[in-house]
Design a protein around this motif. Sequence first.
Motif, PDB file in Angstrom:
ATOM      1  N   VAL A  51      31.641  58.460  38.296  1.00 15.75           N
ATOM      2  CA  VAL A  51      30.982  57.053  38.081  1.00 15.75           C
ATOM      3  C   VAL A  51      31.780  56.160  37.351  1.00 15.75           C
ATOM      4  CG1 VAL A  51      28.943  56.146  36.910  1.00 15.75           C
ATOM      5  CG2 VAL A  51      28.624  58.328  38.285  1.00 15.75           C
ATOM      6  N   VAL A  52      32.562  56.710  36.417  1.00 15.41           N
ATOM      7  CA  VAL A  52      33.308  55.948  35.455  1.00 15.41           C
ATOM      8  C   VAL A  52      34.562  55.260  36.284  1.00 15.41           C
ATOM      9  CG1 VAL A  52      34.932  55.851  33.514  1.00 15.41           C
ATOM     10  CG2 VAL A  52      32.878  57.110  33.545  1.00 15.41           C
ATOM     11  N   SER A  53      35.188  55.871  37.321  1.00 17.31           N
ATOM     12  CA  SER A  53      36.173  55.343  37.959  1.00 17.31           C
ATOM     13  C   SER A  53      35.724  54.186  39.084  1.00 17.31           C
ATOM     14  CB  SER A  53      36.926  56.516  38.633  1.00 17.31           C
ATOM     15  OG  SER A  53      36.312  57.124  39.531  1.00 17.31           O
ATOM     16  N   LEU A  54      34.260  54.438  39.474  1.00 12.43           N
ATOM     17  CA  LEU A  54      34.099  53.492  40.448  1.00 12.43           C
ATOM     18  C   LEU A  54      33.606  52.518  39.790  1.00 12.43           C
ATOM     19  CD1 LEU A  54      31.662  55.952  42.728  1.00 12.43           C
ATOM     20  CD2 LEU A  54      34.047  54.690  43.190  1.00 12.43           C
ATOM     21  N   ALA A  55      33.022  52.519  38.328  1.00 14.97           N
ATOM     22  CA  ALA A  55      32.666  51.251  37.486  1.00 14.97           C
ATOM     23  C   ALA A  55      34.006  50.613  37.345  1.00 14.97           C
ATOM     24  CB  ALA A  55      32.069  51.843  36.426  1.00 14.97           C
ATOM     25  N   VAL A  56      35.178  51.325  36.972  1.00 17.62           N
ATOM     26  CA  VAL A  56      36.323  50.592  36.587  1.00 17.62           C
ATOM     27  C   VAL A  56      36.787  49.707  37.932  1.00 17.62           C
ATOM     28  CG1 VAL A  56      38.751  50.657  35.930  1.00 17.62           C
ATOM     29  CG2 VAL A  56      36.892  52.052  34.867  1.00 17.62           C
ATOM     30  N   LEU A  57      36.861  50.440  39.095  1.00 19.45           N
ATOM     31  CA  LEU A  57      36.916  49.979  40.442  1.00 19.45           C
ATOM     32  C   LEU A  57      36.364  48.413  40.574  1.00 19.45           C
ATOM     33  CD1 LEU A  57      38.659  50.012  42.990  1.00 19.45           C
ATOM     34  CD2 LEU A  57      36.583  51.086  43.943  1.00 19.45           C
ATOM     35  N   LEU A  58      35.054  48.617  40.419  1.00 19.77           N
ATOM     36  CA  LEU A  58      34.101  47.511  40.541  1.00 19.77           C
ATOM     37  C   LEU A  58      34.624  46.336  39.437  1.00 19.77           C
ATOM     38  CD1 LEU A  58      30.746  48.978  41.287  1.00 19.77           C
ATOM     39  CD2 LEU A  58      32.114  47.863  42.700  1.00 19.77           C
ATOM     40  N   LEU A  59      34.836  46.832  38.367  1.00 14.96           N
ATOM     41  CA  LEU A  59      35.244  45.680  37.357  1.00 14.96           C
ATOM     42  C   LEU A  59      36.570  45.078  37.807  1.00 14.96           C
ATOM     43  CD1 LEU A  59      35.057  44.413  34.302  1.00 14.96           C
ATOM     44  CD2 LEU A  59      36.398  46.609  33.703  1.00 14.96           C
ATOM     45  N   GLY A  60      37.552  45.742  38.095  1.00  8.83           N
ATOM     46  CA  GLY A  60      38.868  45.286  38.802  1.00  8.83           C
ATOM     47  C   GLY A  60      38.552  44.346  39.979  1.00  8.83           C
ATOM     48  N   LEU A  61      37.987  44.749  40.769  1.00 12.57           N
ATOM     49  CA  LEU A  61      37.426  43.820  41.973  1.00 12.57           C
ATOM     50  C   LEU A  61      36.892  42.576  41.559  1.00 12.57           C
ATOM     51  CD1 LEU A  61      36.604  46.450  44.420  1.00 12.57           C
ATOM     52  CD2 LEU A  61      38.545  45.293  44.528  1.00 12.57           C
ATOM     53  N   TRP A  62      35.894  42.515  40.615  1.00 10.21           N
ATOM     54  CA  TRP A  62      35.107  41.654  39.880  1.00 10.21           C
ATOM     55  C   TRP A  62      36.032  40.659  39.326  1.00 10.21           C
ATOM     56  CZ3 TRP A  62      33.637  40.419  34.678  1.00 10.21           C
ATOM     57  CH2 TRP A  62      32.795  39.345  34.563  1.00 10.21           C
ATOM     58  N   LEU A  63      36.845  41.199  38.537  1.00 11.61           N
ATOM     59  CA  LEU A  63      38.086  40.203  37.958  1.00 11.61           C
ATOM     60  C   LEU A  63      38.627  39.403  39.014  1.00 11.61           C
ATOM     61  CD1 LEU A  63      39.031  42.472  35.110  1.00 11.61           C
ATOM     62  CD2 LEU A  63      37.831  40.244  34.751  1.00 11.61           C
ATOM     63  N   LEU A  64      39.309  40.034  40.129  1.00 11.37           N
ATOM     64  CA  LEU A  64      39.948  39.444  41.226  1.00 11.37           C
ATOM     65  C   LEU A  64      39.133  38.359  41.990  1.00 11.37           C
ATOM     66  CD1 LEU A  64      42.001  42.448  42.674  1.00 11.37           C
ATOM     67  CD2 LEU A  64      42.919  40.694  41.274  1.00 11.37           C
ATOM     68  N   TYR A  65      37.772  38.627  42.032  1.00 14.41           N
ATOM     69  CA  TYR A  65      36.857  37.818  42.372  1.00 14.41           C
ATOM     70  C   TYR A  65      36.845  36.467  41.422  1.00 14.41           C
ATOM     71  CZ  TYR A  65      32.534  35.327  43.623  1.00 14.41           C
ATOM     72  OH  TYR A  65      31.305  34.623  43.783  1.00 14.41           O
ATOM     73  N   LEU A  66      36.799  36.682  40.185  1.00  9.82           N
ATOM     74  CA  LEU A  66      36.741  35.467  39.418  1.00  9.82           C
ATOM     75  C   LEU A  66      38.119  34.880  39.478  1.00  9.82           C
ATOM     76  CD1 LEU A  66      35.008  37.118  35.961  1.00  9.82           C
ATOM     77  CD2 LEU A  66      34.240  35.397  37.951  1.00  9.82           C
ATOM     78  N   ALA A  67      39.294  35.406  39.751  1.00  6.93           N
ATOM     79  CA  ALA A  67      40.321  34.928  40.032  1.00  6.93           C
ATOM     80  C   ALA A  67      40.150  34.006  41.305  1.00  6.93           C
ATOM     81  CB  ALA A  67      41.557  35.606  40.139  1.00  6.93           C
TER      82      ALA A  67
END
Length: 95
Positions: A51-67
Amino acid sequence: MQDFFTWLGRTLGEIIRFVVDLLTHFFQNLGASARGFFDGLATSLGIPATVVSLAVLLLGLWLLYLALRALMRRSLIATLIWAVLGVTVLSWLIY
């Protein structure tokens, strides 16, 4: 008259049983499908399926979406900041 209500009750019970069995199989298969999807995603990225690694993956993708959103607003500084943060988070995860 009693036979009609017996038939009606039996038919209604069979319909309810069919709907309950259908929903039970649907939700069991839905859970297995989601589990298979996340296992395949984690395997292809080379990350553990936690769950932690999937949450970090979602966080990274969300940051790229913000970019990407900042780029659409033509804000280059914000685009660079969000993109660097997103790539940094994803690089921690994918080794």
